[in-house]
Design a protein around this motif. Sequence first.
Motif, PDB file in Angstrom:
ATOM      1  N   ASP A   1       5.109  17.429   7.453  1.00 40.20           N
ATOM      2  CA  ASP A   1       4.251  18.282   8.272  1.00 40.20           C
ATOM      3  C   ASP A   1       5.058  18.749   9.475  1.00 40.20           C
ATOM      4  OD1 ASP A   1       1.812  18.269   6.896  1.00 40.20           O
ATOM      5  OD2 ASP A   1       1.369  16.240   7.595  1.00 40.20           O
TER       6      ASP A   1
ATOM      7  N   ASN B   1       4.967  29.087  -6.815  1.00 46.99           N
ATOM      8  CA  ASN B   1       3.952  29.061  -7.874  1.00 46.99           C
ATOM      9  C   ASN B   1       4.118  30.180  -8.884  1.00 46.99           C
ATOM     10  OD1 ASN B   1       2.097  26.878  -7.694  1.00 46.99           O
ATOM     11  ND2 ASN B   1       1.454  27.687  -5.709  1.00 46.99           N
TER      12      ASN B   1
ATOM     13  N   ASP C   1      -5.915  34.017  12.225  1.00 41.95           N
ATOM     14  CA  ASP C   1      -6.874  34.340  11.175  1.00 41.95           C
ATOM     15  C   ASP C   1      -8.292  34.330  11.738  1.00 41.95           C
ATOM     16  OD1 ASP C   1      -7.801  31.721  11.260  1.00 41.95           O
ATOM     17  OD2 ASP C   1      -6.488  31.080   9.642  1.00 41.95           O
ATOM     18  N   ASP C   2      -9.275  34.458  10.838  1.00 43.18           N
ATOM     19  CA  ASP C   2     -10.667  34.582  11.267  1.00 43.18           C
ATOM     20  C   ASP C   2     -11.162  33.412  12.098  1.00 43.18           C
ATOM     21  OD1 ASP C   2     -10.674  36.859   9.865  1.00 43.18           O
ATOM     22  OD2 ASP C   2     -11.753  36.068   8.128  1.00 43.18           O
TER      23      ASP C   2
ATOM     24  N   VAL D   1     -12.670  26.730  23.350  1.00 42.03           N
ATOM     25  CA  VAL D   1     -12.741  28.176  23.557  1.00 42.03           C
ATOM     26  C   VAL D   1     -12.966  28.882  22.221  1.00 42.03           C
ATOM     27  CG1 VAL D   1     -11.408  30.209  24.227  1.00 42.03           C
ATOM     28  CG2 VAL D   1     -11.352  28.164  25.660  1.00 42.03           C
TER      29      VAL D   1
ATOM     30  N   ASP E   1      -3.131  34.700  24.322  1.00 42.50           N
ATOM     31  CA  ASP E   1      -4.393  35.412  24.478  1.00 42.50           C
ATOM     32  C   ASP E   1      -4.328  36.091  25.841  1.00 42.50           C
ATOM     33  OD1 ASP E   1      -6.983  36.254  24.462  1.00 42.50           O
ATOM     34  OD2 ASP E   1      -7.869  34.280  24.767  1.00 42.50           O
TER      35      ASP E   1
ATOM     36  N   GLU F   1       2.572  27.265   2.277  1.00 45.26           N
ATOM     37  CA  GLU F   1       1.378  26.438   2.385  1.00 45.26           C
ATOM     38  C   GLU F   1       1.603  25.186   1.543  1.00 45.26           C
ATOM     39  OE1 GLU F   1      -1.860  28.860   1.056  1.00 45.26           O
ATOM     40  OE2 GLU F   1      -1.249  30.529   2.320  1.00 45.26           O
ATOM     41  N   THR F   2       0.707  24.232   1.683  1.00 45.42           N
ATOM     42  CA  THR F   2       0.862  22.972   0.952  1.00 45.42           C
ATOM     43  C   THR F   2       1.070  23.206  -0.541  1.00 45.42           C
ATOM     44  OG1 THR F   2      -0.605  21.968   2.567  1.00 45.42           O
ATOM     45  CG2 THR F   2      -0.174  20.713   0.576  1.00 45.42           C
ATOM     46  N   VAL F   3       0.284  24.116  -1.142  1.00 43.38           N
ATOM     47  CA  VAL F   3       0.424  24.351  -2.588  1.00 43.38           C
ATOM     48  C   VAL F   3       1.821  24.833  -2.937  1.00 43.38           C
ATOM     49  CG1 VAL F   3      -1.925  24.756  -3.383  1.00 43.38           C
ATOM     50  CG2 VAL F   3      -0.706  26.615  -2.267  1.00 43.38           C
ATOM     51  N   HIS F   4       2.418  25.648  -2.060  1.00 39.99           N
ATOM     52  CA  HIS F   4       3.753  26.163  -2.343  1.00 39.99           C
ATOM     53  C   HIS F   4       4.800  25.056  -2.218  1.00 39.99           C
ATOM     54  CE1 HIS F   4       1.639  29.818  -0.487  1.00 39.99           C
ATOM     55  NE2 HIS F   4       1.520  29.905  -1.799  1.00 39.99           N
TER      56      HIS F   4
ATOM     57  N   ARG G   1       4.369  21.909  -2.566  1.00 37.69           N
ATOM     58  CA  ARG G   1       4.228  20.946  -3.678  1.00 37.69           C
ATOM     59  C   ARG G   1       4.772  21.518  -4.977  1.00 37.69           C
ATOM     60  NH1 ARG G   1       1.450  16.240  -3.276  1.00 37.69           N
ATOM     61  NH2 ARG G   1       1.062  15.887  -1.071  1.00 37.69           N
TER      62      ARG G   1
ATOM     63  N   PRO H   1     -10.706  33.784  16.664  1.00 36.62           N
ATOM     64  CA  PRO H   1     -11.092  35.109  17.146  1.00 36.62           C
ATOM     65  C   PRO H   1     -10.495  35.424  18.515  1.00 36.62           C
ATOM     66  CG  PRO H   1     -12.956  33.590  17.269  1.00 36.62           C
ATOM     67  CD  PRO H   1     -11.872  32.900  16.506  1.00 36.62           C
TER      68      PRO H   1
ATOM     69  N   PRO I   1      -2.394  37.347   2.741  1.00 37.46           N
ATOM     70  CA  PRO I   1      -3.677  36.655   2.560  1.00 37.46           C
ATOM     71  C   PRO I   1      -4.576  36.788   3.800  1.00 37.46           C
ATOM     72  CG  PRO I   1      -1.920  35.295   1.695  1.00 37.46           C
ATOM     73  CD  PRO I   1      -1.261  36.489   2.340  1.00 37.46           C
ATOM     74  N   GLY I   2      -5.816  37.165   3.559  1.00 36.48           N
ATOM     75  CA  GLY I   2      -6.750  37.398   4.653  1.00 36.48           C
ATOM     76  C   GLY I   2      -6.963  38.885   4.910  1.00 36.48           C
TER      77      GLY I   2
END
Lengths: 555, 555
Positions: B418, B201, B43-44, B455, B444, B393-396, B398, B47, B336-337
């Motif tokens: 985890d 969810n 993700d962002d 880095v 990379d 993800e955590t929300v899912h 839970r 880079p 997402p993203g």
Amino acid sequence: MAKKNQPLRIIPLGGLDGIGKNMTVLECGPDMVLLDAGLMFPDDSQPGIDLVLPDYTYVLENESKLRGIVITHGHEDHIGALPYLLQDLNNKVPIYSSKLTLGLIEGKLAEFKIKSPRFRPVVSGDKIELGGISVSFFSMTHSIPGGFGVFIQTSQGNVMHTGDFKLDQTPIDGVRPAFDLINRFAGEGIDLLLSDSTNANMPGFTKSEAAVGEALYEVIKEAQGRVFVASFASHIHRLQQVCDAARSCGRKIVVTGRSMLTNTRVARELGYLKIDARDILDAYDVSGIPDSKIVVLCTGSQGEPLSALSRMANGEHKTLSIRETDTVIISATPVPGNEKAVQQVINSLAKLGCEVYDKSQKLVHVSGHGSQEELKLMLAMAHPTHFMPVHGETVHLRAHADLARRLGIPDERIFLLDNGDSLEMRDGSVRVGPSVESGVVYVDGLRIGDTDPIVLRDRQKLANDGTVTVVAIVSLRSKRIDAVEFSGRGVSFTIDDSFSADASASIMRSIEKGSFNYTNSGTDALRKAVRDVLSNFIWSRTHTRPMIIPVVMEV
Amino acid sequence: MAKKNQPLRIIPLGGLDGIGKNMTVLECGPDMVLLDAGLMFPDDSQPGIDLVLPDYTYVLENESKLRGIVITHGHEDHIGALPYLLQDLNNKVPIYSSKLTLGLIEGKLAEFKIKSPRFRPVVSGDKIELGGISVSFFSMTHSIPGGFGVFIQTSQGNVMHTGDFKLDQTPIDGVRPAFDLINRFAGEGIDLLLSDSTNANMPGFTKSEAAVGEALYEVIKEAQGRVFVASFASHIHRLQQVCDAARSCGRKIVVTGRSMLTNTRVARELGYLKIDARDILDAYDVSGIPDSKIVVLCTGSQGEPLSALSRMANGEHKTLSIRETDTVIISATPVPGNEKAVQQVINSLAKLGCEVYDKSQKLVHVSGHGSQEELKLMLAMAHPTHFMPVHGETVHLRAHADLARRLGIPDERIFLLDNGDSLEMRDGSVRVGPSVESGVVYVDGLRIGDTDPIVLRDRQKLANDGTVTVVAIVSLRSKRIDAVEFSGRGVSFTIDDSFSADASASIMRSIEKGSFNYTNSGTDALRKAVRDVLSNFIWSRTHTRPMIIPVVMEV
């Protein structure tokens, strides 16, 4: 000068390439009025940029004509460019808007140390004459109080600009859209309507802000521990509803986050936000209060990593940290591009084990922009001769144009423009005019200027691939490279002695082999040769292409 | 060794911190099985990173126990780490999966020049013995054919892993979830269920893939010009439905985009995708065909700038470009993203004036993951003693745990872990065990390694602020700085003669003033001093803080 011969020109300098940097020039003969002066927040393709402004060269070049700046409402995409514009103008131009909007602008200008702006507060129904351009204000409902649409009259015809709006019949402050004024202006004839396109793809009617109040009340009432509500700091009606719900549940309010503190203060001073001082607590002062008696109003609804909500979720806030027993309400929707950041905050909160509500579970947010039925209603009430959708991305403008077409406005009277294009109105008839200088201006540190696109391309390259600096020392006597040194940042390999030795050898060898003749070519060519050799060396060794910064020095 | 004394350990090495890099170790005494080996896309905040892998050190350290790799289905987040893992293993481990999944893996391994992998195709109902661990496969419906859930039996108890699934009663290939097998395994007793949490969810029941076919048919039938459909290349059933709709409308299919070409070829060869060869045209070969007879199947549903759809929208595709008369269907939802990138492509298409459909207007996409009713059904059918939500993800995770709680599984038998945590099962009873080495590994360029977080921090700094290299030449004789040179990249100010003169003077002055004593401190301290002086100089001049790369050389 025969005014009658000069058209009314409508020139959008921003706002037609996305939600942001709204700014429209209205020019008629010797007179010019600027409608809004907003900024846009940068996206991923603009790394390190603080803000994006519309290029307002055209305004500066015609400053002598500028009779006033009219601001529809106090959101950043309508006021954010003002401090920059005012610094660039030679004279003090009067600024017309509602008390709240001017209050918010005042705070911004103070940060820029801009002294005694010529503020001219107006109310719905006011009409001002700016040279040959008259501007009448009418109330509109939006996600900030004190918002206006404007009706503009000139010798060449009449223009209505809706501002940002929804048609909320049950607004929190009771200030409904001024349907009476809209219809009166329509009676005078609207030759051109400019209307908010943000939700032109959304079927139906946007729910009233009042609907959110019920959901907020329910969640706060059910909560056992503290309730944290993250919202836009400018959404005064939302804040009011949170405070009202808190009060009904016997809870005190704690405000945290810089812009939340500023805006609640300004809005309370001006009477837009009504909270009893006894109901507000300082964040430092909550130790004695039970959790079940606290609502925290905070910034961070966009997942901003430095905002109050993110800090409280990550245990980095000065005074408050969120616990398992707390409830968090995200009373906002992510601005496009922020989805992942918001999701990250929600995951952090879920990890703490607290309850999180966003609009996917409860009606804790509604949009401030009208949906298709409202846009059609507006078109129907204004029944303009010509139409130009504004305030949106291309898909929104086109969807809005479709609605206008369905309402019977013929295709040739609907104008889909780009920023910097213009419309010319003569005797109520409208056609596309010449374009003016336009574009974007980046704010990056102190500098305000048309940041070279190369700078942004370089930054993206640096972000993706890192950089290796190579310094070659050339002896002026021997005309040969005496020494080479390397330094890397953001690269995924190590620049150790072995790398340096091999890379130096590669450079020396290639340059001795005759691929470069120092005596004939000078340092520029040597610099390029060193860069190319090193780039190929690194590619073959690591399959990466960092940006090479070659420095050649003669000693 | 008394096997009975050693627990069955279940160790998720990935998949619990987001949708991606799924990999779970099952270890019982001397035997180990790996379930899935997926990657995650960066993700962002990462880079320049090509791919993110789970840290599978634990697998490598226990290679002698590894009896086989079981792959549930052919998505990148389940197979993408395989080429890297296989290269790191000393021995050839058998890989068990469906024909299609193995076909897709084969293509990936070929790119890595990994020869003759030990593929073991299995079908629903098959049971394999991997040492003391037996694995039974059962069909599940998902957004790719050939997907399995697995039922694992050991001396310590039984585990079911659903794989990625929805419960689709009308799947395109007729292969329904193997309810009979699920119920039979449930009858044998499921001590622990691991189940897909992606849509935990989402209320209700995810719509059948078949529902999309109708919408695709309607849009294609109404279209006047060509129809472009962008979809995930691995979504074979979606591609089948596009082809079927095209055929029904008398249109030929053009396939474009690298992965779309590869996957349609593999899926056709293996019999998963049924298209008559006469219905497929080469993109170079459409000149004689009327627009109304063409459907183009392309990559680019995620707004990837180099994908076929983006290129065709921007006039940069080799053979096809999208025109006003065309219709484009985005038959996918943004990961997402990717929301903003997808929106940008849609805006480019809107600008061309063509019709664009995404799932906000028509049912041209449904999820491949089951919603709450399906997750509850799965829990009800499996009626496990213990439960561990995975793939989310955590929300899912839970939300999935909440569903299990509502179905009567007590809190202490629900495990929210985890990555790198473990569960230990002894005689069917489960508790949390010790953690193992875990984390992420970045790919990379050629390098596969635990890229130093510095880095990535450096890259973000470079992206935001650019970099200025400063080279100081120190004379060994005079022990003084002889010359200073500057070079900037990605900075919003110009490094001209005036800047260089002032910055040099500032450096010289500060160092002469005694803030640095070269003779005592060596080049490291000088480098730091030069960096600090220049950084402050630039801040005072531009209010920016580029990364300073100081190089000190002695001549």
